[in-house]
Design a protein around this motif. Sequence first.
Motif, PDB file in Angstrom:
ATOM      1  N   SER A  10      -6.440  10.401  -9.620  1.00  0.00           N
ATOM      2  CA  SER A  10      -5.690  11.641  -9.856  1.00  0.00           C
ATOM      3  C   SER A  10      -4.945  11.601 -11.188  1.00  0.00           C
ATOM      4  CB  SER A  10      -4.699  11.890  -8.715  1.00  0.00           C
ATOM      5  OG  SER A  10      -5.371  12.019  -7.482  1.00  0.00           O
ATOM      6  N   GLN A  66       0.853  -1.191   0.000  1.00  0.00           N
ATOM      7  CA  GLN A  66       0.000   0.000   0.000  1.00  0.00           C
ATOM      8  C   GLN A  66       0.892   1.246   0.000  1.00  0.00           C
ATOM      9  OE1 GLN A  66      -3.675  -0.590   2.623  1.00  0.00           O
ATOM     10  NE2 GLN A  66      -2.199  -1.972   3.546  1.00  0.00           N
ATOM     11  N   ASP A  67       1.898   1.206   0.868  1.00  0.00           N
ATOM     12  CA  ASP A  67       2.867   2.299   0.942  1.00  0.00           C
ATOM     13  C   ASP A  67       3.608   2.450  -0.390  1.00  0.00           C
ATOM     14  OD1 ASP A  67       4.304   4.312   2.343  1.00  0.00           O
ATOM     15  OD2 ASP A  67       5.929   2.912   2.769  1.00  0.00           O
ATOM     16  N   GLU A 116      -6.881  -0.558  -4.047  1.00  0.00           N
ATOM     17  CA  GLU A 116      -7.578   0.682  -3.757  1.00  0.00           C
ATOM     18  C   GLU A 116      -6.647   1.888  -3.823  1.00  0.00           C
ATOM     19  OE1 GLU A 116      -9.133   1.816  -0.029  1.00  0.00           O
ATOM     20  OE2 GLU A 116      -9.730   3.517  -1.240  1.00  0.00           O
ATOM     21  N   GLN A 123      -4.240   6.971   3.146  1.00  0.00           N
ATOM     22  CA  GLN A 123      -3.334   7.052   1.997  1.00  0.00           C
ATOM     23  C   GLN A 123      -2.467   8.319   1.980  1.00  0.00           C
ATOM     24  OE1 GLN A 123      -5.037   5.634  -1.680  1.00  0.00           O
ATOM     25  NE2 GLN A 123      -6.568   4.422  -0.632  1.00  0.00           N
ATOM     26  N   GLU A 170       2.616   1.933   7.821  1.00  0.00           N
ATOM     27  CA  GLU A 170       3.594   1.634   6.762  1.00  0.00           C
ATOM     28  C   GLU A 170       4.295   2.937   6.370  1.00  0.00           C
ATOM     29  OE1 GLU A 170       1.872  -0.283   3.331  1.00  0.00           O
ATOM     30  OE2 GLU A 170       1.056  -1.948   4.467  1.00  0.00           O
ATOM     31  N   ALA A 171       3.487   3.981   6.242  1.00  0.00           N
ATOM     32  CA  ALA A 171       4.026   5.287   5.843  1.00  0.00           C
ATOM     33  C   ALA A 171       4.895   5.887   6.947  1.00  0.00           C
ATOM     34  CB  ALA A 171       2.880   6.234   5.498  1.00  0.00           C
ATOM     35  N   ILE A 176      -3.556  16.428  -4.686  1.00  0.00           N
ATOM     36  CA  ILE A 176      -3.870  15.047  -5.059  1.00  0.00           C
ATOM     37  C   ILE A 176      -5.235  14.691  -4.480  1.00  0.00           C
ATOM     38  CG2 ILE A 176      -2.737  14.017  -3.021  1.00  0.00           C
ATOM     39  CD1 ILE A 176      -1.717  11.774  -4.968  1.00  0.00           C
ATOM     40  N   SER A 177      -5.957  13.849  -5.182  1.00  0.00           N
ATOM     41  CA  SER A 177      -7.279  13.444  -4.709  1.00  0.00           C
ATOM     42  C   SER A 177      -7.160  12.600  -3.457  1.00  0.00           C
ATOM     43  CB  SER A 177      -7.988  12.633  -5.794  1.00  0.00           C
ATOM     44  OG  SER A 177      -8.030  13.362  -6.996  1.00  0.00           O
ATOM     45  N   CYS A 222       5.047  11.075   1.898  1.00  0.00           N
ATOM     46  CA  CYS A 222       6.416  10.526   1.823  1.00  0.00           C
ATOM     47  C   CYS A 222       6.946  10.639   0.400  1.00  0.00           C
ATOM     48  CB  CYS A 222       6.437   9.052   2.245  1.00  0.00           C
ATOM     49  SG  CYS A 222       6.140   8.775   3.994  1.00  0.00           S
ATOM     50  N   GLY A 223       6.122  10.237  -0.565  1.00  0.00           N
ATOM     51  CA  GLY A 223       6.553  10.301  -1.966  1.00  0.00           C
ATOM     52  C   GLY A 223       6.880  11.727  -2.385  1.00  0.00           C
ATOM     53  N   MET A 224       6.017  12.671  -2.001  1.00  0.00           N
ATOM     54  CA  MET A 224       6.278  14.074  -2.355  1.00  0.00           C
ATOM     55  C   MET A 224       7.545  14.572  -1.667  1.00  0.00           C
ATOM     56  SD  MET A 224       2.661  16.070  -2.298  1.00  0.00           S
ATOM     57  CE  MET A 224       1.240  15.506  -3.222  1.00  0.00           C
ATOM     58  N   ILE A 240      10.135  12.872  -0.724  1.00  0.00           N
ATOM     59  CA  ILE A 240      11.300  12.276  -1.389  1.00  0.00           C
ATOM     60  C   ILE A 240      11.557  12.998  -2.709  1.00  0.00           C
ATOM     61  CG2 ILE A 240      12.198  10.196  -2.520  1.00  0.00           C
ATOM     62  CD1 ILE A 240      10.532   8.558  -0.436  1.00  0.00           C
ATOM     63  N   SER A 279      -2.126   1.182   6.844  1.00  0.00           N
ATOM     64  CA  SER A 279      -1.249   1.815   5.856  1.00  0.00           C
ATOM     65  C   SER A 279      -0.610   3.090   6.403  1.00  0.00           C
ATOM     66  CB  SER A 279      -2.017   2.102   4.566  1.00  0.00           C
ATOM     67  OG  SER A 279      -3.195   2.827   4.843  1.00  0.00           O
ATOM     68  N   SER A 324     -10.353   8.345   0.513  1.00  0.00           N
ATOM     69  CA  SER A 324     -10.195   7.029   1.113  1.00  0.00           C
ATOM     70  C   SER A 324      -9.093   7.143   2.164  1.00  0.00           C
ATOM     71  CB  SER A 324      -9.812   6.027   0.035  1.00  0.00           C
ATOM     72  OG  SER A 324      -9.440   4.828   0.632  1.00  0.00           O
ATOM     73  N   SER A 359       1.527   8.275   3.086  1.00  0.00           N
ATOM     74  CA  SER A 359       2.438   7.707   2.081  1.00  0.00           C
ATOM     75  C   SER A 359       2.618   8.647   0.897  1.00  0.00           C
ATOM     76  CB  SER A 359       1.899   6.376   1.532  1.00  0.00           C
ATOM     77  OG  SER A 359       2.197   5.312   2.374  1.00  0.00           O
ATOM     78  N   ILE A 360       1.512   9.287   0.500  1.00  0.00           N
ATOM     79  CA  ILE A 360       1.614  10.266  -0.594  1.00  0.00           C
ATOM     80  C   ILE A 360       2.604  11.349  -0.171  1.00  0.00           C
ATOM     81  CG2 ILE A 360       0.384  12.032  -1.911  1.00  0.00           C
ATOM     82  CD1 ILE A 360      -2.202  10.318  -1.422  1.00  0.00           C
ATOM     83  N   THR A 407       1.236   4.358  -2.939  1.00  0.00           N
ATOM     84  CA  THR A 407       0.934   5.757  -2.631  1.00  0.00           C
ATOM     85  C   THR A 407       2.203   6.599  -2.551  1.00  0.00           C
ATOM     86  OG1 THR A 407       0.258   4.727  -0.543  1.00  0.00           O
ATOM     87  CG2 THR A 407      -1.377   5.990  -1.684  1.00  0.00           C
ATOM     88  N   THR A 408       3.325   5.996  -2.181  1.00  0.00           N
ATOM     89  CA  THR A 408       4.587   6.735  -2.228  1.00  0.00           C
ATOM     90  C   THR A 408       4.916   7.074  -3.688  1.00  0.00           C
ATOM     91  OG1 THR A 408       5.401   5.645  -0.242  1.00  0.00           O
ATOM     92  CG2 THR A 408       7.054   6.672  -1.647  1.00  0.00           C
ATOM     93  N   THR A 465       5.508  15.183  -7.892  1.00  0.00           N
ATOM     94  CA  THR A 465       6.632  16.118  -7.969  1.00  0.00           C
ATOM     95  C   THR A 465       7.360  16.009  -9.318  1.00  0.00           C
ATOM     96  OG1 THR A 465       8.191  14.548  -6.956  1.00  0.00           O
ATOM     97  CG2 THR A 465       7.008  16.012  -5.468  1.00  0.00           C
ATOM     98  N   HIS A 475     -15.296  14.817  -1.737  1.00  0.00           N
ATOM     99  CA  HIS A 475     -13.923  14.648  -1.261  1.00  0.00           C
ATOM    100  C   HIS A 475     -13.006  15.248  -2.330  1.00  0.00           C
ATOM    101  CE1 HIS A 475     -16.244  11.647   0.989  1.00  0.00           C
ATOM    102  NE2 HIS A 475     -15.346  11.766   1.941  1.00  0.00           N
ATOM    103  N   GLY A 531       2.918  10.017  -4.737  1.00  0.00           N
ATOM    104  CA  GLY A 531       3.491  11.278  -4.255  1.00  0.00           C
ATOM    105  C   GLY A 531       4.681  11.705  -5.097  1.00  0.00           C
ATOM    106  N   LEU A 532       5.513  10.748  -5.465  1.00  0.00           N
ATOM    107  CA  LEU A 532       6.667  11.058  -6.318  1.00  0.00           C
ATOM    108  C   LEU A 532       6.210  11.588  -7.673  1.00  0.00           C
ATOM    109  CD1 LEU A 532       8.918   8.087  -5.276  1.00  0.00           C
ATOM    110  CD2 LEU A 532       9.762  10.428  -5.475  1.00  0.00           C
ATOM    111  N   ASN A 587       8.178   4.390   6.638  1.00  0.00           N
ATOM    112  CA  ASN A 587       8.805   4.903   5.421  1.00  0.00           C
ATOM    113  C   ASN A 587       9.442   6.270   5.704  1.00  0.00           C
ATOM    114  OD1 ASN A 587       9.273   6.128   2.908  1.00  0.00           O
ATOM    115  ND2 ASN A 587       7.449   5.288   1.945  1.00  0.00           N
TER     116      ASN A 587
END
Lengths: 311, 278
Positions: free
Chosen positions: A98, A58-59, A89, B129, B166-167, B122-123, B135-137, B139, B163, B126, B132-133, A62-63, A70, B111, A66-67, B170
Amino acid sequence: MERECKSVRSAYGKTLVELGRKNKNIVVLDADLSCSTQTKLFAKEFPERFFNVGIAEQDLMTTAAGLACTGKIPFVSTFAMFATGRAWEQIRNTICYSNLNVKIAATHAGITVGEDGASHQALEDISLMRSIPNMLIIVPADEKETIEAVKFAASYNGPVYIRIARTNLPDIFDNTYSFNYKKAIKLKDGSDVTLITNGETLVETIDCVKILSENGINSEIIHVPVIKPIDAETIINSVKKTNRVVTIENHSIIGGLGSCVCELLSEIYPAKVTRIGTKDEFGQSGQAKELLDFYGLTAKKLAEKIIGIIK
Amino acid sequence: MTTELTAEDINNLNTVSKKLRRYVLKMIHNAKSGHPGGALSAIDILNVLFTKIMTICPDCESDKNYLNRDRFILSKGHASAALYAVMAHCGYFKEEELLTFRKLGSRLQGHPCSNKLKGIEISTGSLGQGLSIGCGMAIGLKLDNINSKVYVFLGDGELEEGSVWEAAMNASHNKLDNLIAFVDRNNLQIDGSTEKVKSVGNVKAKFEAFGWNALEIDGHDFNEIYKAINNAKLSDRPFVIIANTVKGKGVSFMENNANWHGKAPNDDELKLALEELK
């Protein structure tokens, strides 16, 4: 028949490295399977652009999302079961809703996962991915096509799912092959039946056609590397000629290529379709080749079945 | 940068928060649906973030600061009314548009939807989530040597999603010192108290165990919010601000009542609420 087989997973990993050299925005994520998925090749050359999120799919998804926000182009790999099942999901609500530029290259799909058995054999991944808006789905059939599909995915803006086989595959396409995501490929002309397939079952279908030919059946082969969006024109033109269709896939007959072809034809050009794949059932342990045979997906088994329904 | 707000700042923030709360209630009343409780508990933090802390780009891509903007992710997407209200206040779109909230064809979806409304990173919607999003941004920004911060706004009930953790792993593993999370600790979720439904427990200790810096504050005290964020920006690791809040804050009959998680006020209730928020 014996012939040289090549690791499509390795081709995937090498292509990532090649893309990474040209484009610093390529990043790669994995969930503790970088040896199996071959993303380790990228990790070795670009450790600063490789992210192992551990056993956390899941991580992972969604990670990557996020990347992508950017401006990165994330390639995300794990086994097809966990990519599309565990994190469905996240793919649906975060990546596809998105419309993010995330590439999911999942390996170990289908019955040919082999000895690990049903828990690891994704027979539903195409079905799961196909129902999500914005997702483009590619099922390459050999090394060359895998390389081209991965390069295409990097250049395309939007979510892509690439299904990469665990098994090694013989070459089907040569260096003249160019990938066009809008086109299915007619590999052989025929008049009696249209065989529609992709991925690992393409080579079995090609071999099957030789057996069919010996039995007086002239079959046409349509290879559909991109299931979504599907090339309706090529399929319908073929079926107009043959009026008989057999779909062949290393996936459940529910929701995969067979379903896709049925949906298409039933609305535009109804014709009888026989779907060959796994039925409404789980897989089991065994060697890849044994399993292909058991589930009726080897050239010989395919030919027996098709002769039975055509004659 | 001063780390204290002036009396005038606080006065202004108070005025704006009241206005945003009135917007939230009018929007939800007009839509006849929505989530007032968790929007009202979030308002004061969003107000400070958007008006006092973040580099924002209401003109989106055409803004000269666009690449360097701070990123905001509303992980508890059901508090969308609060986000839209503060965005309208900051000039992302005209305040009149707020009353299209949840209507057919509106950019203001139930939402947040990034493909419909510019300025939404970002949407979401749910739960589980957003971190983690983030975290990605975080990074991605580090890879490009962009010094912006990523703010993720979580609900406390949301922490029941695995989750999130998990994040959390991360973020600390990747030393994401540009990631700042909020937990809107209003102690209520749809089915009642978080501690009765599935104990969220000691949120601060949990995040600290996951390698984060953590600080607990009063999520309705502007100075505490402001100081906490400035503190978080100097952290050498991901930072979580656990904001003790009141669900339904500002409207006496909505406060601390889980029934107002996802219910619209009727005409009389709206009138009463607006009276209290004058």
